[in-house]
Scaffold this active site. Sequence first.
Site, PDB file in Angstrom:
ATOM      1  N   ASP A 190      -1.588  -1.093  -3.851  1.00 44.59           N
ATOM      2  CA  ASP A 190      -1.913  -0.307  -5.049  1.00 44.59           C
ATOM      3  C   ASP A 190      -0.729  -0.290  -6.028  1.00 44.59           C
ATOM      4  O   ASP A 190       0.344  -0.832  -5.740  1.00 44.59           O
ATOM      5  CB  ASP A 190      -2.342   1.113  -4.660  1.00 44.59           C
ATOM      6  CG  ASP A 190      -1.366   1.751  -3.672  1.00 44.59           C
ATOM      7  OD1 ASP A 190      -0.146   1.600  -3.872  1.00 44.59           O
ATOM      8  OD2 ASP A 190      -1.814   2.390  -2.696  1.00 44.59           O
ATOM      9  N   ASP A 218      -4.457   3.562   2.785  1.00 48.34           N
ATOM     10  CA  ASP A 218      -5.873   3.163   2.890  1.00 48.34           C
ATOM     11  C   ASP A 218      -6.031   1.675   3.224  1.00 48.34           C
ATOM     12  O   ASP A 218      -7.142   1.154   3.258  1.00 48.34           O
ATOM     13  CB  ASP A 218      -6.653   3.524   1.616  1.00 48.34           C
ATOM     14  CG  ASP A 218      -6.190   2.726   0.405  1.00 48.34           C
ATOM     15  OD1 ASP A 218      -5.212   1.945   0.508  1.00 48.34           O
ATOM     16  OD2 ASP A 218      -6.801   2.886  -0.674  1.00 48.34           O
ATOM     17  N   GLU A 277      -5.450 -20.584 -17.242  1.00 51.55           N
ATOM     18  CA  GLU A 277      -5.792 -21.378 -16.060  1.00 51.55           C
ATOM     19  C   GLU A 277      -6.781 -22.458 -16.496  1.00 51.55           C
ATOM     20  O   GLU A 277      -7.830 -22.147 -17.057  1.00 51.55           O
ATOM     21  CB  GLU A 277      -6.438 -20.475 -15.003  1.00 51.55           C
ATOM     22  CG  GLU A 277      -6.669 -21.213 -13.703  1.00 51.55           C
ATOM     23  CD  GLU A 277      -7.671 -20.515 -12.792  1.00 51.55           C
ATOM     24  OE1 GLU A 277      -7.593 -20.744 -11.580  1.00 51.55           O
ATOM     25  OE2 GLU A 277      -8.542 -19.768 -13.280  1.00 51.55           O
ATOM     26  N   ASN A 329      -0.686   4.565  -0.009  1.00 55.20           N
ATOM     27  CA  ASN A 329      -1.402   5.774   0.435  1.00 55.20           C
ATOM     28  C   ASN A 329      -2.150   5.606   1.762  1.00 55.20           C
ATOM     29  O   ASN A 329      -2.987   6.437   2.119  1.00 55.20           O
ATOM     30  CB  ASN A 329      -2.370   6.253  -0.654  1.00 55.20           C
ATOM     31  CG  ASN A 329      -3.433   5.197  -0.965  1.00 55.20           C
ATOM     32  OD1 ASN A 329      -3.446   4.133  -0.355  1.00 55.20           O
ATOM     33  ND2 ASN A 329      -4.307   5.489  -1.891  1.00 55.20           N
ATOM     34  N   ASP A 347      -4.169 -10.063 -16.333  1.00 51.39           N
ATOM     35  CA  ASP A 347      -5.084 -11.171 -16.041  1.00 51.39           C
ATOM     36  C   ASP A 347      -6.380 -10.906 -16.806  1.00 51.39           C
ATOM     37  O   ASP A 347      -7.053  -9.904 -16.560  1.00 51.39           O
ATOM     38  CB  ASP A 347      -5.344 -11.184 -14.522  1.00 51.39           C
ATOM     39  CG  ASP A 347      -5.756 -12.535 -14.008  1.00 51.39           C
ATOM     40  OD1 ASP A 347      -6.520 -13.212 -14.713  1.00 51.39           O
ATOM     41  OD2 ASP A 347      -5.325 -12.911 -12.901  1.00 51.39           O
ATOM     42  N   ASP A 392       0.857  -1.193   0.000  1.00 47.50           N
ATOM     43  CA  ASP A 392       0.000   0.000   0.000  1.00 47.50           C
ATOM     44  C   ASP A 392       0.892   1.240   0.000  1.00 47.50           C
ATOM     45  O   ASP A 392       1.899   1.274   0.711  1.00 47.50           O
ATOM     46  CB  ASP A 392      -0.879  -0.040   1.257  1.00 47.50           C
ATOM     47  CG  ASP A 392      -1.801   1.162   1.356  1.00 47.50           C
ATOM     48  OD1 ASP A 392      -2.051   1.803   0.323  1.00 47.50           O
ATOM     49  OD2 ASP A 392      -2.281   1.434   2.479  1.00 47.50           O
ATOM     50  N   HIS A 405      -2.832 -17.139  -5.654  1.00 41.89           N
ATOM     51  CA  HIS A 405      -3.731 -16.469  -4.710  1.00 41.89           C
ATOM     52  C   HIS A 405      -4.927 -17.325  -4.307  1.00 41.89           C
ATOM     53  O   HIS A 405      -5.743 -16.891  -3.507  1.00 41.89           O
ATOM     54  CB  HIS A 405      -4.210 -15.156  -5.349  1.00 41.89           C
ATOM     55  CG  HIS A 405      -4.981 -15.407  -6.613  1.00 41.89           C
ATOM     56  ND1 HIS A 405      -4.386 -15.902  -7.764  1.00 41.89           N
ATOM     57  CD2 HIS A 405      -6.291 -15.285  -6.905  1.00 41.89           C
ATOM     58  CE1 HIS A 405      -5.306 -16.061  -8.692  1.00 41.89           C
ATOM     59  NE2 HIS A 405      -6.469 -15.693  -8.203  1.00 41.89           N
ATOM     60  N   ASP A 406      -5.055 -18.515  -4.889  1.00 39.90           N
ATOM     61  CA  ASP A 406      -6.162 -19.417  -4.547  1.00 39.90           C
ATOM     62  C   ASP A 406      -5.695 -20.618  -3.729  1.00 39.90           C
ATOM     63  O   ASP A 406      -6.505 -21.468  -3.353  1.00 39.90           O
ATOM     64  CB  ASP A 406      -6.811 -19.974  -5.831  1.00 39.90           C
ATOM     65  CG  ASP A 406      -7.443 -18.892  -6.692  1.00 39.90           C
ATOM     66  OD1 ASP A 406      -7.920 -17.884  -6.129  1.00 39.90           O
ATOM     67  OD2 ASP A 406      -7.467 -19.062  -7.926  1.00 39.90           O
ATOM     68  N   ASP A 411      -8.048 -16.291 -16.994  1.00 44.54           N
ATOM     69  CA  ASP A 411      -8.796 -16.892 -15.905  1.00 44.54           C
ATOM     70  C   ASP A 411      -9.678 -18.034 -16.445  1.00 44.54           C
ATOM     71  O   ASP A 411     -10.290 -17.876 -17.516  1.00 44.54           O
ATOM     72  CB  ASP A 411      -9.671 -15.791 -15.286  1.00 44.54           C
ATOM     73  CG  ASP A 411     -10.268 -16.182 -13.958  1.00 44.54           C
ATOM     74  OD1 ASP A 411      -9.491 -16.531 -13.051  1.00 44.54           O
ATOM     75  OD2 ASP A 411     -11.503 -16.125 -13.819  1.00 44.54           O
TER      76      ASP A 411
HETATM   77  C1  NOJ Z   1      -9.857 -18.293 -10.752  1.00 49.21           C
HETATM   78  C2  NOJ Z   1      -9.235 -17.180  -9.989  1.00 49.21           C
HETATM   79  O1  NOJ Z   1      -7.890 -17.455  -9.794  1.00 49.21           O
HETATM   80  C3  NOJ Z   1     -10.015 -17.064  -8.703  1.00 49.21           C
HETATM   81  O2  NOJ Z   1      -9.395 -16.232  -7.770  1.00 49.21           O
HETATM   82  C4  NOJ Z   1     -11.403 -16.603  -9.056  1.00 49.21           C
HETATM   83  O3  NOJ Z   1     -12.210 -16.621  -7.903  1.00 49.21           O
HETATM   84  C5  NOJ Z   1     -12.051 -17.508 -10.101  1.00 49.21           C
HETATM   85  N1  NOJ Z   1     -11.160 -17.885 -11.158  1.00 49.21           N
HETATM   86  C6  NOJ Z   1     -13.223 -16.840 -10.726  1.00 49.21           C
HETATM   87  O4  NOJ Z   1     -12.802 -15.772 -11.532  1.00 49.21           O
END
Ligand code: NOJ
Length: 539
Positions: free
Chosen positions: A29, A25, A241, A23, A98, A21, A315-316, A199
């Site tokens: 960013d 908040d 993906e 700023n 992305d 971050d 991130h998943d 995605d």
């Molecule tokens: C895969 C993404 O990596 C995930 O974070 C997202 O929730 C789903 N696709 C839906 O877009």
Amino acid sequence: MKREWWHKSVVYQIYPRSFQDSNGDGIGDLQGIISRLDYLQALGVDLIWLCPVYVSPNEDNGYDVSNYYDIHPEYGTMADMEQLIDEAAQRGIGIMMDIVANHTSDEHPWFVSASKDRNNPFRQFYVWRDGKDNREPSELQSFFGGSAWEYHEQTGQYYLHLFSKKQPDLNWHYPPVRQAIYDVMRFWISKGIRGFRFDVIDLIAKEVDNNIIANGPLLHKYLQEMHREVLDGANVVTVGEAGSVDVEQAILYTAPERRELNMIFSFEHLALDEEAGKQKWDLKPLVLDDLKQVLSKWQYGLAESGWNSLFWNNHDQPRIVSRWGNDTIYRYESATMLATLLHMMKGTPYIYQGEEIGMTNVRFPDLSYYRDIETLQMYKERIQKGYSHEEIMTSIYAKSRDNARTPMQWDQTDHAGFTTGTPWIAVNPNYVNINVEKDLQAERSIYRYYQRLIQLRKKTDIVVYGDYQLLETEPQIYAYTRQLGKERWYIICNFTDKMVECKLLNQLPTGEMILSNYQKSFLNGSLRPYEAIIWKTRI
Ligand code: NOJ
């Protein structure tokens, strides 16, 4: 195999909300990312995959886009984005955008128009069906739980949402949808980006009336069209993906002569702690042999045609050191062992923010700390089904996406140097011991080890193009070779917190140690806890 620039590349994935971050908040960013580009350059990466920064209501943290042509104000402005692309380029780093093209936000103007009436020109941008006997058109379930159909009162039909009901699915069978997405891609190419991550690309050609969701029959036709219309000659790298794709299908996506994508993300190696046929939350113990079989299958399968992506995290996914490693006493050893195993394979490696300092899963004290829509929906659903709170928390601690989304741990100051404000999601309390500053100061650190692995790939063709061969070893050890011309490298990794005997060590031909995660490497027939070695020989 024709050599391509991205064969040698290493990608760093940024989840902008949690990276830096600037700023106060509490939300990461673009200026925050810009301020950390020197750090990424020093690590040695070539590309940044930037998770979505488009305008979005943030139902699913940006994977619900309401304007593909502008930046979410929380992240900055288009001028900031241009500055990021430019400053990254000055450091030899390209940006991968992305592309979330399976669905939009329900607040996207296309969906707003489509919802006005059944004859609206945008109606066909989405998937609408009549109900059956006053119920949903089918039993289809959303990936986030509950029905994949939402009733739309005003127009009396249901629309499809494979994710949340605020993420209506686009109808790729309608040519203007495809053209609209190609326009988005052209726009970003004209901004100077160097790649795309798509995605859930395996879902775009779904045929709901035929019960086909992944890998629809027309999917490859659409990808080839996209290639012709947008990617041909653009000199960008692409990764899709593709959670439901096996090795044979992966070749269809990535064989160069098919002109579709350069590589895909497959998830077979990350589903090994899940009970077959159940949900990701239904855990089973990990078995090293399963990992050997799966990774080897992909290494062999794409050896001649196509190309692998190599990744432990995103991130998943939960943090790899908490999953396959030991995130307490052997954190350094296990994080570096896992990095060695992955980075010495054939393919393009992806590093997820924080992996390079061995960030771990988080155990928040209660549900109010969690932000991820998937986690929160699952909790509600399972409580209703009668699961106990404790059972559900066990699954959350192991698999929640928020494990990967806690803020990047930069230093020991408040909120780990991520923000001067209140972070949108709490920092993992272990930031005092696990942070970038500490790793940069130490001579022996996970960060420094990642740097070396990246340099090895840059310096040596064998890491990029050598043939992979799995070796038979003790069950606690994963060992393989890479071979190119007369050179052979042995990669040997102990997956346990014990000293284990390794017969292979006594049989190694004379050669030299290229890298090891223990200071004094010794080869007297045993590997220390999570020891990893790279041994070079000539044949
Ligand atoms: C895969 C993404 O990596 C995930 O974070 C997202 O929730 C789903 N696709 C839906 O877009």
